[in-house]
Design a protein around this motif. Structure first.
Motif, short mmCIF file in Angstrom:
data_model
loop_
_atom_site.label_atom_id
_atom_site.label_comp_id
_atom_site.label_asym_id
_atom_site.label_seq_id
_atom_site.Cartn_x
_atom_site.Cartn_y
_atom_site.Cartn_z
N GLU A 167 0.92 -1.08 -0.06
CA GLU A 167 -0.04 -0.07 0.15
C GLU A 167 0.86 1.19 0.00
N SER A 168 1.91 1.33 0.81
CA SER A 168 2.87 2.50 1.01
C SER A 168 3.52 2.78 -0.34
N SER A 169 3.86 1.57 -1.34
CA SER A 169 4.32 1.72 -2.53
C SER A 169 3.39 2.31 -3.49
N ALA A 170 2.06 2.37 -3.34
CA ALA A 170 1.49 3.11 -4.15
C ALA A 170 2.03 4.39 -4.79
N VAL A 171 2.78 5.19 -3.65
CA VAL A 171 3.42 6.31 -3.91
C VAL A 171 5.05 5.85 -4.18
N GLY A 172 5.76 6.01 -5.24
CA GLY A 172 7.13 5.69 -5.66
C GLY A 172 7.96 6.23 -4.57
N SER A 173 9.31 5.75 -4.86
CA SER A 173 10.19 6.10 -4.18
C SER A 173 10.85 7.64 -4.44
N ASP A 174 10.28 8.14 -5.43
CA ASP A 174 10.54 9.62 -5.87
C ASP A 174 10.00 10.49 -5.21
N PHE A 175 8.85 10.23 -4.14
CA PHE A 175 8.02 10.78 -3.41
C PHE A 175 8.85 10.85 -1.99
N GLU A 176 9.43 12.43 -1.71
CA GLU A 176 9.84 12.38 -0.38
C GLU A 176 8.95 12.30 0.71
N PRO A 177 9.15 11.26 1.73
CA PRO A 177 8.02 11.14 2.73
C PRO A 177 8.20 12.19 3.84
N TRP A 178 6.87 12.23 4.63
CA TRP A 178 7.08 13.06 5.52
C TRP A 178 8.09 12.71 6.73
N SER A 179 8.30 11.50 6.99
CA SER A 179 9.47 11.13 7.82
C SER A 179 10.43 11.81 7.48
N SER A 180 10.96 12.07 6.40
CA SER A 180 12.22 12.92 6.08
C SER A 180 12.25 14.40 6.53
N LYS A 181 11.04 15.00 6.45
CA LYS A 181 10.97 16.32 6.94
C LYS A 181 10.90 16.59 8.45
N ARG A 182 10.45 15.50 9.16
CA ARG A 182 10.15 15.60 10.36
C ARG A 182 11.15 16.37 11.28
N GLY A 183 12.40 15.38 11.06
CA GLY A 183 13.66 15.92 11.93
C GLY A 183 14.00 17.62 11.84
N GLU A 184 13.88 17.97 10.34
CA GLU A 184 14.28 19.22 9.96
C GLU A 184 13.50 20.23 10.71
N ILE A 185 12.10 20.02 10.75
CA ILE A 185 11.06 20.83 11.42
C ILE A 185 11.06 21.13 12.68
N LEU A 186 11.49 19.96 13.53
CA LEU A 186 11.67 19.85 14.93
C LEU A 186 12.81 20.71 15.17
N ALA A 187 14.07 20.71 14.39
CA ALA A 187 15.26 21.40 14.70
C ALA A 187 15.11 22.93 14.32
N ARG A 188 14.19 23.28 13.33
CA ARG A 188 14.01 24.46 12.78
C ARG A 188 13.09 25.52 13.79
N TYR A 189 12.22 24.79 14.11
CA TYR A 189 11.16 25.63 14.78
C TYR A 189 10.97 25.41 16.19
N THR A 190 11.71 26.14 17.30
CA THR A 190 12.10 25.71 18.57
C THR A 190 11.57 27.20 19.15
N THR A 191 11.58 27.11 20.53
CA THR A 191 11.21 28.48 21.30
C THR A 191 11.94 28.20 22.69
N THR A 192 12.19 29.56 23.42
CA THR A 192 12.55 29.44 24.65
C THR A 192 11.66 29.83 25.65
N GLU A 193 10.45 30.03 25.26
CA GLU A 193 9.45 30.36 25.92
C GLU A 193 8.66 29.44 26.76
N LYS A 194 7.99 29.60 27.81
CA LYS A 194 7.22 28.54 28.48
C LYS A 194 5.92 28.12 27.89
N LEU A 195 5.83 26.97 28.03
CA LEU A 195 4.76 26.15 27.20
C LEU A 195 3.76 25.48 28.45
N SER A 196 2.54 25.17 27.90
CA SER A 196 1.43 24.45 28.92
C SER A 196 1.00 23.60 28.19
#
Length: 962
Positions: free
Chosen positions: A105-134
């Motif tokens: 099923e996952s191979s219905a999208v070919g290997s030339d499609f960049e998966p979400w998992s490859s973007k995940r780390g970059e987003i977590l590293a780029r969008y950070t904050t020093t403010e307090k969260l709840s």
């Protein structure tokens, strides 16, 4: 002394002829040993541990089939273990089939499609904050725990509904003032709680956790952290969706037979359908829009159990639901999640994805509305920063739409984006998501659109950076290339912020190197130096500067051309942090070794690379790891091997002398230099055909002197020994007899210093075997070394024997006697009228002494000493624990006499018989070896002048072990 007095006279030429293998013409036909073998499987059933399949091998290479794959039936055992270790997957009996189906099923999208998992780390590293969260955490309800197994069905249903209501009524705990790391840890705890609740069959609790997490996505109080929050929360939603799907799928197993890969809803049993509907009804009862949307999207795939058109009907409805989300940032990430799920479960339903994007375009003006502006004022967030928060979501949506989309659709979307005001954000995402070829072909159109963008919103340099990334992957029309570079660089060079500048320049350097000459590359490098030198801005941009160097040497690998780029070496001067500087130097040297095909003497290249190699060498200190030293030495050696001044041998030697002074701390480089100088001496000999003139004789002596003074500086004792021997051989070949003697004397004097243990690859090993190997090589050389007229007969052999005698050998070692036995081989060879080999234009002892009786008497004296030492040692091995060693040594000595002694002499014949019997005496002899030895003797007895071997064979009995 009778051993060598009766050494066998050898005719080496005739022996060589006798020992030659008989040449037989071979007709290979179709067979060739290197041809691939085809394995043809004749049984298709799966093998069990005891079973086997018959297969036939042929040399035909028409169809290659892997015999191991057929046994595994398509499943890889390592993958099975890895999947079994995944805590999310429960393992019903159809585990293997399910994994196979998921893969399909996952191979219905070919290997030339960049998966979400490859973007995940970059987003977590780029969008950070020093403010307090709840965060609002779900607290377990007492009502949920009260249900007993004996409850009536209606009671159970009522309790579950109360639990859901309880959630709505606030059974939760708010945690305030969390750091970003604390927040991420709490989210991970929730993810684990979800898995734990599911595995303990608390499905309602699991649903509550997911609802609670989904609610967090409506909170934008710390807006710059929102993209990372989205990544973390949707991980939990993905886990939940997978658990629900696996649960329903496990209910479809009938008689341990799972559903086929592309099952239809008709093949799903009623129980599974009812459970599936139950989940959708529970989710439909969630009051708030955002959690209801996200949780339903998470289990979108479960629609497959209910109807064929379930997913295609749900996607438009979910797309419309997003219109009810007021915050444009929350809404765009909801659209991104829907695209993500849609691409996983139904990538063919592109219409819904397109509708999703066009909906977004209709609400795009909200981003610049008053509500958002007021929110940004409260949070003190600038509009350019706010707009970058949209990038991951819009990039993903566009990537999903653009995947295998026709150019007509992409052009239409581009036109729609053009019509919107303040469209820089969209334009950036279009360039990030669309195919590079599509963008490159319309580069001038995009430059026009970038120029029209409002500078106050999304920075133009980011747009040019995105364009540059595309042009690094695909080429624009040839006529536009220079204009594109000029337009881009006009904007880039005006950037005041060094970090913004270098991020952009790094990308466009590759475009410049791909399409232009060294002149343009030099201009770009000069501009980078100009921008990054003030206030030492380069110190904060080493990764980008390294990337620029890497790109330059990737495209300009002709080093004569590279070093003619005026600003290349000044550019290297910006790398003032030593570790970074060394890494850059290593990159340059790796490129040189990889691409330089021919040796060079270009002074520009030599001076530049010597400087680079010197930088690498000078970085070595007491803390440098051995692996690092090895790598640096290999790179420097690669450079040294590529330097050649042709027939100008003196210039070549001068280069080696300079290199020795520059690289004295790296031992492998000194070793390489010694080998190179020896090679230079031999090359001189080859050119002169062995007849040195006064000038070339002086030159080879200079080469020999170089080696003689360099070898003592090495720390490895065996490296020194072998280089003394090798250099002595080179000196001998060049008729430098006194220098050769000096090398061999140095080697003899070094033997006593050999330690008992030496370090090899970080482990301590006994040195005996290495010393034995070296001495055997040394003896082979000493055969052809002529005696010094003032030093006495065989002075080098005597000196070496004295050293071996005084060397402290291990108590349980027989190496000393094995060496003595090898000395007998040497002495036997020395008694021959003509030696087995010679050095050209060097008179060995066979010529000097001409079989003189005094010379032979000296050899006999030596042999007498050696034989007595061997026999004495054999006597000392008569104890019970050493009988096996005695047997092996006796047979070894027997074989020496057999090969080198004249067995027509009765005493020698008797000695050989005694040794044979000693080898067998205590039952430790290797019977197979003894039998083969006896067969050899009988075979030799049939040769001319070897009839005495017949009598010997009769005197050699074979004893059984018993």
């Amino acid at each position: 002394s009778y051993f060598l007095r009766h050494a066998r006279s050898r005719n080496y030429v005739s022996e060589s002829e006798v020992c030659k293998l008989e040449s037989v013409p071979l007709d290979f036909g179709d067979y060739h040993p290197l041809k691939p073998i085809t394995v043809t499987e004749s049984k298709t059933k799966k093998m069990n541990r005891k079973g086997s399949t018959s297969s036939t091998s042929s040399s035909s290479s028409s169809s290659l089939m892997d015999p191991l794959s057929s046994v595994l039936d398509g499943t890889d055992p390592l993958s099975l273990f890895a999947a079994a270790a995944d805590p999310v997957t429960t393992a019903p009996p159809t585990d293997g089939a399910r994994r196979k189906r998921d893969k399909d099923e996952s191979s219905a999208v070919g290997s030339d499609f960049e998966p979400w998992s490859s973007k995940r780390g970059e987003i977590l590293a780029r969008y950070t904050t020093t403010e307090k969260l709840s965060i609002n955490l779900y607290m377990g309800s007492e009502k949920g725990k009260a249900t007993t197994t004996g409850s009536a069905v209606s009671e159970k249903v009522r309790t579950r509904l109360e639990e859901l209501d309880d959630l709505e009524e606030g059974s939760q705990k708010e945690l305030l003032n969390l750091t970003q790391q604390d927040y991420m840890n709490r989210i991970e705890e929730l993810n684990q709680s979800l898995k734990d609740a599911w595995s303990s069959d608390q499905k309602v609790k699991a649903l509550k956790i997911v609802i609670q997490c989904s609610k967090l996505l409506s909170d934008t109080t710390v807006i710059q952290f929102y993209p990372s929050k989205f990544v973390l929360i949707t991980d939990i939603l993905d886990t939940f969706g997978k658990l629900v799907y696996e649960r329903i799928l496990s209910m479809c197993v009938d008689n341990r037979v799972s559903l086929p890969d592309n099952f239809s809803p008709e093949s799903v049993n009623d129980t599974a359908k009812e459970t599936c509907l139950n989940w959708f009804f529970k989710i439909a009862s969630i009051r708030e829009l955002i959690p209801r949307f996200y949780v339903e999207a998470a289990i979108l795939k479960c629609n497959k159990f209910l109807s064929k058109t379930g997913i295609s009907e749900c996607l438009p409805r979910l797309t419309s639901m997003i219109r009810g989300i007021g915050d444009p940032l929350v809404a765009v990430y909801a659209r991104a999640y829907l695209c993500r799920v849609g691409m996983e479960v139904a990538p063919q339903l592109k219409e819904s994805l397109n509708k999703n994007f066009f909906d977004f375009l209709l609400t795009f003006k909200q981003i610049h509305g008053d509500t958002v502006q007021n929110q940004l004022v409260v949070q003190c967030v600038e509009i350019p920063l706010y707009l970058t928060l949209y990038s991951p979501a819009i990039d993903w949506i566009l990537q999903c739409i653009a995947y295998h989309a026709p150019d007509v659709l992409l052009t239409e979307m581009m036109e729609r984006c053009k019509k919107l005001g303040n469209n820089a954000l969209l334009l950036n995402s279009v360039m990030s998501a669309f195919r590079a070829e599509f963008i490159a072909a319309r580069s001038m159109d995009f430059i026009g659109m970038i120029k029209e963008c409002d500078e106050s919103g999304f920075p133009k340099h980011l747009l040019f950076r995105s364009l540059g990334l595309n042009l690094a992957l695909a080429d624009p029309p040839e006529n536009d290339r220079l204009q594109i570079l000029n337009e881009a660089w006009k904007v880039i060079t005006k950037l005041k912020n060094p970090q913004d500048y270098i991020n952009c320049a790094e990308v466009w350097v590759e475009y410049t190197c791909r399409h232009f000459t060294k002149r343009e590359v030099n201009t770009v490098l000069a501009d980078v130096i100009k921008h990054m030198t003030p206030d030492r801005a380069f110190e904060d941009a080493y990764p980008q500067l390294q990337s620029i160097i890497q790109k330059v040497i990737t495209y300009i690998y002709d080093f004569a051309l590279l070093f003619s780029v005026e600003k290349f070496l000044p550019f290297l001067d910006m790398f003032q942090k030593e570790s970074v500087r060394v890494e850059v130097c290593k990159c340059i040297m790796e490129s040189f070794i990889k691409h330089q095909q021919e040796s060079t003497k270009d002074p520009v290249i030599l001076n530049a690379l010597l400087h680079i190699c010197k930088t690498m060498h000078d970085s070595v200190n007491a803390l440098t790891l051995e692996d690092e030293k090895r790598m640096l030495a290999a790179l420097i050696n690669g450079f040294i091997k590529m330097v050649s001044f042709g027939r100008d041998f003196e210039q070549q030697l001068s280069f080696y002398v300079e290199a020795r002074s520059m690289f004295c701390n790296l031992e492998p480089v000194l070793v390489q230099l010694i080998h190179s100088v020896n090679q230079l001496a031999m090359e001189t000999r080859r050119v002169m055909k062995g007849n040195h003139s006064r000038k070339t004789a002086a030159f080879v002596r200079a080469c020999v002197a170089f080696c003689f003074i360099t070898i003592p500086s090495l720390s490895s004792i065996f490296t020194r020994l072998n280089l003394y021997l090798h250099s002595g051989q080179v000196a001998l070949a060049n008729q430098c007899l006194s220098q050769a003697d000096a090398f061999f004397k140095a080697a003899v004097s070094l033997v006593p210093e050999v330690p008992k243990m030496i370090s090899i690859d970080g482990k301590m090993r006994p040195s005996d075997a290495f010393l034995l190997e070296f001495l055997c090589n040394f003896f082979s050389t000493l055969l052809v070394v002529p005696d010094h007229p003032e030093q006495g007969v065989l002075f080098l052999v005597r000196g070496l024997l004295n050293v071996i005698q005084d060397y402290t050998w291990e108590d349980n070692s027989d190496d000393k006697v094995r060496i003595y036995t090898n000395v007998l081989h040497l002495l036997s060879a020395m008694t021959q009228e003509a030696f087995i080999y010679h050095v050209d234009k060097v008179d060995s002892n066979d010529t000097l002494y001409g079989g003189d009786s005094k010379f032979l008497a000296e050899i006999n004296k030596l042999s007498e000493t050696v034989v007595s030492q061997i026999l004495d040692h054999l006597k000392t091995l008569g104890k019970e624990e050493t009988l096996k060693r005695q047997s092996q040594l006796a047979l070894y000595f027997f074989n020496t006499i057999l090969a080198h002694g004249d067995l027509r002499n009765n005493r020698l014949n008797q000695l050989s018989v005694n040794l044979w019997n000693l080898a067998q005496k205590h039952g430790f002899a290797d019977t197979k070896t003894m039998v083969k030895t006896l067969e050899y003797i009988k075979r030799r007895s049939k040769q001319p002048e070897m009839s005495h071997f017949t009598d010997l064979a009769l005197r050699l009995p074979l004893q059984s072990r018993t």
